[in-house]
Write a protein that holds these residues in place. Structure first.
Motif, short mmCIF file in Angstrom:
data_model
loop_
_atom_site.label_atom_id
_atom_site.label_comp_id
_atom_site.label_asym_id
_atom_site.label_seq_id
_atom_site.Cartn_x
_atom_site.Cartn_y
_atom_site.Cartn_z
N ASP A 161 39.70 23.51 0.19
CA ASP A 161 38.36 23.41 0.75
C ASP A 161 37.96 21.94 0.82
O ASP A 161 37.76 21.29 -0.21
N LYS A 212 27.20 28.61 0.48
CA LYS A 212 27.59 27.53 1.39
C LYS A 212 27.29 26.18 0.76
O LYS A 212 26.17 25.92 0.33
N VAL A 216 28.17 22.40 2.04
CA VAL A 216 28.77 21.54 3.06
C VAL A 216 28.27 20.12 2.83
O VAL A 216 27.07 19.88 2.79
N ASN A 217 29.18 19.21 2.68
CA ASN A 217 28.80 17.85 2.30
C ASN A 217 28.41 17.02 3.52
O ASN A 217 29.15 16.15 3.96
N MET A 218 27.22 17.28 4.03
CA MET A 218 26.67 16.48 5.11
C MET A 218 25.70 15.45 4.52
O MET A 218 25.16 15.65 3.43
N VAL A 262 26.54 16.53 -1.80
CA VAL A 262 27.09 16.90 -3.10
C VAL A 262 26.36 16.21 -4.24
O VAL A 262 26.25 16.76 -5.35
N SER A 286 36.41 29.71 1.57
CA SER A 286 35.28 29.30 2.38
C SER A 286 35.36 29.97 3.76
O SER A 286 36.39 30.57 4.10
N HIS A 310 35.23 20.37 1.60
CA HIS A 310 33.93 20.00 1.06
C HIS A 310 33.94 20.04 -0.47
O HIS A 310 33.34 19.18 -1.12
N ASN A 327 25.16 22.68 10.75
CA ASN A 327 26.29 21.92 10.20
C ASN A 327 26.97 22.63 9.04
O ASN A 327 27.95 22.13 8.51
N THR A 328 26.47 23.80 8.62
CA THR A 328 27.17 24.56 7.58
C THR A 328 28.29 25.41 8.16
O THR A 328 29.07 26.00 7.41
N ASP A 369 32.29 21.20 11.41
CA ASP A 369 32.05 19.78 11.54
C ASP A 369 31.23 19.48 12.78
O ASP A 369 31.29 20.20 13.78
N VAL A 402 35.67 16.89 -1.67
CA VAL A 402 34.78 15.74 -1.71
C VAL A 402 33.91 15.79 -2.96
O VAL A 402 33.68 14.78 -3.63
#
Length: 527
Positions: A102, A240, A242-244, A269, A21, A104, A396-397, A400, A107
């Motif tokens: 990684d 990308k 990203v678990n936002m 996710v 990543s 993310h 946010n990608t 944090d 998660v």
């Protein structure tokens, strides 16, 4: 040993070959993650000499298989020396290390284990096995085939799949120019169109509802296999993920009084491993000539129009996108007009990959305050900062979110600060022009219009407007060029939500623009 200087493109190829990543590649090299992100944004960039040395060292320390994968990504494709080639077990072990590093992806694996009812670690082993066997060349070929499927092809296929809409719903289509027709997969209603609802006012009224929804992700065997493959391909291609948190729409209404309804919270996710898989499944079926007759994921998640409209019983993520029109004084370009900006999306984004869209465009999600960020206008302002005004600290990608208020006036870009010095409606107008549900993935869509009314903005800041990594190409159009704008509307590369937004935006801008506009007339209908 490599002798050619590194560029953004070759550095990103090495990152993909290492299956790292942005965060882990930056850690691997001992540099900042935003430097890695800049290589994705500017593939022709030549890194500084110290970066060249770090990349050389990383390449020299890489295994023969990584070097072969790197060469394949650059279309050099040398054979892997038999004596140095990793065994399948070695490849699988390397894949598991990549998965473990990684956060993310970790998660996503935990989420998958939980919703599949598996013992902890099962999804990690399954994804590692899939990753070790990913065919990069096959993925590139599949991407090319998918690229040959047009928005019109998708619209026809979903019309055949779902049949006629009832109970006041219809698919959005429009006539424009010389009796040309545009059709979309957006399911909407008459009272959801031509809203003109001013954003960041009482008309922008989505509210947070954190009560349990009573529904959980349902994963059958085919859905689980698709989710595992998605994670493996995400790692291989460097997409990308990203678990936002995302806002999920629970209830909604739209009309003369504006936008109302409730939203909950869902992890990204959940969307990426379920509803977001429907588009790829459909594109593959159309690209291979199989047609929309047998689509197991769609049959599982979104089998009929009733399932589309029952928001509370499913995950309905989505976003806000806006046609952006910037006032310009008379000059070398001609008479006073508005400049229209259109983007071609990058191949590295999850949503509307490689398609035409308006800009800004983004998922509706909180930045820092779950309750205050539910208003659509807040998302649009953040997306303007990120996609047009160069602020990567609201992306946010790339890392944090640690800032208490990303849109605090002290952090705003100079163009945004200037626009917001006056009350909304003076220099900057933002309106929601409609609402609909996208049959491709079930997403909700809020098309909007952004108008920068003051000509001084273009004189001060026009040279600072630059799209970010999500865009591969930025197009500009004059609102006085009727013929070229009609050609734009007829382009087969549009995403469905992008076409919805530009058609609704043209209708509203024609009412507001006065002498600055000569837009092709647009008349919508529901089919």
């Amino acid at each position: 040993m490599r002798t050619d200087p590194w560029t953004g493109r070759t550095a990103c190829a090495l990152q993909k070959a290492l299956r790292l990543s942005n965060e882990l590649f930056a850690e691997h090299l001992g540099i900042g993650v935003r430097t890695v992100a800049s290589w994705h944004q500017k593939p022709d960039l030549t890194p500084k000499s110290e970066m060249q040395q770090l990349l050389d060292t990383a390449y020299e320390r890489a295994s023969a298989t990584v070097r072969a994968r790197f060469a394949e990504l650059l279309d050099q494709s040398p054979a892997v020396p038999a004596a140095d080639a990793e065994t399948d077990d070695d490849a699988r072990e390397a894949a598991e290390l990549r998965l473990a590093g990684d956060p993310h992806i970790a998660v996503a694996l935990e989420w998958l284990d939980g919703h599949a009812g598996w013992e902890a670690g099962t999804s990690r082993r399954k994804v590692a096995a899939a990753l070790a066997n990913v065919d990069v060349r096959g993925l590139r070929d599949r991407g090319a085939r998918r690229g040959g499927v047009s928005q019109a092809d998708v619209t026809r296929a979903l019309r055949d799949y779902y049949g006629s809409a009832e109970n006041g719903y219809g698919r959005y289509s429009a006539k424009f120019g010389n009796e040309q027709t545009a059709t979309t997969t957006i399911l909407t209603r008459e009272d959801w169109l031509d809203l003109g609802a001013p954003l960041l006012t009482v008309a922008d009224a989505l509210k947070l509802d954190q009560a349990p929804s009573g529904t959980t992700a349902s994963l059958n065997d085919q859905a689980l296999h698709a989710a595992i493959q998605r994670l493996a391909e995400t790692l291989e291609l460097g997409t990308k993920l990203v678990n936002m948190p995302l806002y999920r729409l629970r209830t909604a209404s739209a009309g003369e009084d504006g936008i109302a309804g409730t939203v909950g919270i869902a992890p990204f996710v959940h969307y990426a491993l379920t509803m977001d898989l429907l588009e790829g499944e459909l594109l593959d079926a159309l690209a291979t000539g199989a047609g929309p007759g047998r689509l197991p994921l769609r049959e599982h998640y979104l089998p009929d129009l009733d399932a589309v409209t029952r928001l509370e019983s499913r995950l309905c993520a989505g976003g806000v996108l806006a046609l952006c029109a910037i006032a310009r004084p008379a000059g070398l370009h001609g008479e006073a007009d508005y400049l229209i900006l259109i983007q071609q999306r990058s191949g590295n984004v999850v949503n509307a990959n490689r398609q035409l869209a308006v800009i800004p465009k983004g998922f509706h999600q909180p930045a820092a305050d779950l309750r205050a960020d539910t208003r659509l206008g807040g998302t649009l302002l953040r997306e303007m900062e990120e996609e047009l005004f160069g602020r990567d600290d609201v992306d946010n990608t790339l890392g944090d979110q640690r800032v208490a208020d990303p849109m605090h006036p002290s952090r705003q870009s100079e163009p945004m600060r200037w626009l917001l010095e006056r009350p909304l409606g003076e220099r900057l107008r933002m309106e929601c022009t409609g609402f609909g549900l996208n049959l491709v993935s079930g997403n909700y869509e809020f098309p909007s219009l952004i108008v920068i009314e003051d000509e001084e903005f273009w004189l001060r800041f026009g040279g600072q407007i630059e799209a970010n990594w999500e865009t591969s190409n930025l197009r500009r159009y004059s609102t006085l060029d009727t013929d070229l704008l009609a050609e734009l509307l007829a382009d087969v590369a549009w995403s469905n939500e992008g076409l919805f937004a530009v058609l609704q935006g043209f209708r509203r801008l024609a009412e507001l623009g006065g002498h600055r506009v000569k837009l092709p007339p647009v008349e919508w209908e529901l089919t």
